[in-house]
Design an enzyme around this catalytic site. Structure first.
Site, PDB file in Angstrom:
ATOM      1  N   SER A 140      -2.858   2.526  -2.001  1.00 35.83           N
ATOM      2  CA  SER A 140      -3.024   1.089  -1.813  1.00 35.83           C
ATOM      3  C   SER A 140      -3.970   0.533  -2.886  1.00 35.83           C
ATOM      4  O   SER A 140      -3.672   0.643  -4.071  1.00 35.83           O
ATOM      5  CB  SER A 140      -3.515   0.791  -0.404  1.00 35.83           C
ATOM      6  N   ASP A 191       7.125  -2.586   3.182  1.00 35.94           N
ATOM      7  CA  ASP A 191       5.848  -3.011   2.622  1.00 35.94           C
ATOM      8  C   ASP A 191       6.122  -4.226   1.745  1.00 35.94           C
ATOM      9  O   ASP A 191       6.973  -4.176   0.854  1.00 35.94           O
ATOM     10  CB  ASP A 191       5.260  -1.857   1.792  1.00 35.94           C
ATOM     11  N   HIS A 213       3.470  -0.295   5.098  1.00 31.80           N
ATOM     12  CA  HIS A 213       2.382   0.045   4.190  1.00 31.80           C
ATOM     13  C   HIS A 213       1.442   1.059   4.853  1.00 31.80           C
ATOM     14  O   HIS A 213       0.922   0.822   5.931  1.00 31.80           O
ATOM     15  CB  HIS A 213       1.598  -1.218   3.822  1.00 31.80           C
TER      16      HIS A 213
END
Length: 327
Positions: free
Chosen positions: A162, A269, A299
């Protein structure tokens, strides 16, 4: 930019979602009970770990993971890892990152260094990138017996999840321009695990997942508002690397060094189109890059689904230990 932090139709309070309060002086109060932490381990089945300071003046530190039974006499690839959290929350001792890194170290196997960095908005970008580069230099110079005895300095990869994936990209750009200064550390490639990117104009996936319960778009927007340099919008290269493309340099050097890059993501995501655009941009630059994009997941899903995490570990193993891009 502040007016863009809550997309039209959003039904989610991003501060409540993140368990944060924005103080009048611009700092954050982060709920200490929102995220579970884990101590370093000395007795797990897969990997042992310990914490070492990097820069006490910045309160940065690393958690090093060593397979419990490291391969001998062959030394292990070194994997420098950066955690997620939108640049505003998180640390190497969060339980989800600790378990993830422990499993990677033990199952691949690699010697994994999970390096912390200063958080925004108290320390806006590029502070985290500065800390990432400092972590690279620290790895090559620190007098640590695990690194010395088990780490292969000629076989290093930079990985992040991320926001950490965004960090791995930008730290990688810097590192590609400073390879001589990093010797004897030799970087072979980057692993961008569901990297955190954005932009001012909305993509189809962002509009489709505006109220995604796993990572709502308004939460991402607030994270960018809090971490980007004051006055910058989401088309700043830190957030949207396809605007101006190689504005900071490094991609040409990366291609010349023959680095390999793995980018992962899923269509659940809202960042997937950003991630695919990055792959296309790097392909145009001649970089050896492969996208590994799944269907139906959200995600960070591999932090919560062990069977899918195991598939990722296998892909990482194939990527790191193979000279091809097959994953």
């Amino acid at each position: 930019m502040a007016g863009e932090s809550t997309p039209l139709g959003s039904i989610i309070d991003p501060c409540e979602y993140l368990h944060i309060t924005i103080n009048p002086d611009g700092t954050l109060t982060r709920s200490p009970d929102a995220l579970l932490t884990a101590p370093p381990n000395t007795s797990t089945a897969t990997a042992i770990s310990r914490d070492i300071p990097i820069n006490p003046s910045n309160n940065t530190w690393a958690r090093i993971f060593l397979p419990k039974q490291p391969t001998s006499p062959t030394k292990l690839p070194i994997l420098l890892y950066f955690h997620g959290g939108g640049f505003i929350i998180g640390s190497p001792d969060l339980a989800i990152f600790h378990e993830f890194c422990s499993n990677i170290a033990g199952q691949l196997p690699v010697l994994l260094v999970s390096a912390g960095y200063r958080l925004a908005p108290e320390h806006r970008l590029p502070a985290a990138y500065d800390d990432g580069m400092e972590a690279l230099h620290w790895v090559k110079t620190v007098q640590d017996d695990w690194l010395r005895d088990h780490g292969d300095y000629s076989n290093c990869f930079i990985m992040g999840s991320s926001a950490g994936g965004n960090m791995a990209y930008h730290v990688g750009l810097r590192a590609a321009r400073e390879t001589d200064d990093l010797s004897p550390l030799k970087i072979k490639g980057l692993i961008l695990h569901q990297p955190f990117f954005g932009g001012v104009g909305r993509t189809e996936s962002e509009l489709r997942l505006v109220n995604d319960p796993f990572l709502p778009l308004c939460v991402s927007d607030l994270m960018w508002e809090l971490c980007l340099p004051v006055g910058a919008d989401r088309d700043h290269s830190y957030c949207n690397p396809t605007v101006g493309e190689d504005s900071f340099g490094g991609l040409e050097e990366m291609e010349g060094l023959g680095w390999r890059v793995l980018v992962t993501g899923s269509d659940g995501d809202h960042m997937i189109e950003r991630q695919k655009e990055l792959v296309k941009m790097m392909e145009k630059k001649g970089i050896k890059v492969v996208g590994r994009f799944g269907v139906g997941d959200f995600h960070g899903f591999e932090f919560f689904d062990s069977s899918k995490a195991n598939l990722l570990y296998l892909a990482l193993q194939n990527f790191i230990f193979s000279h091809s891009l097959s994953v």
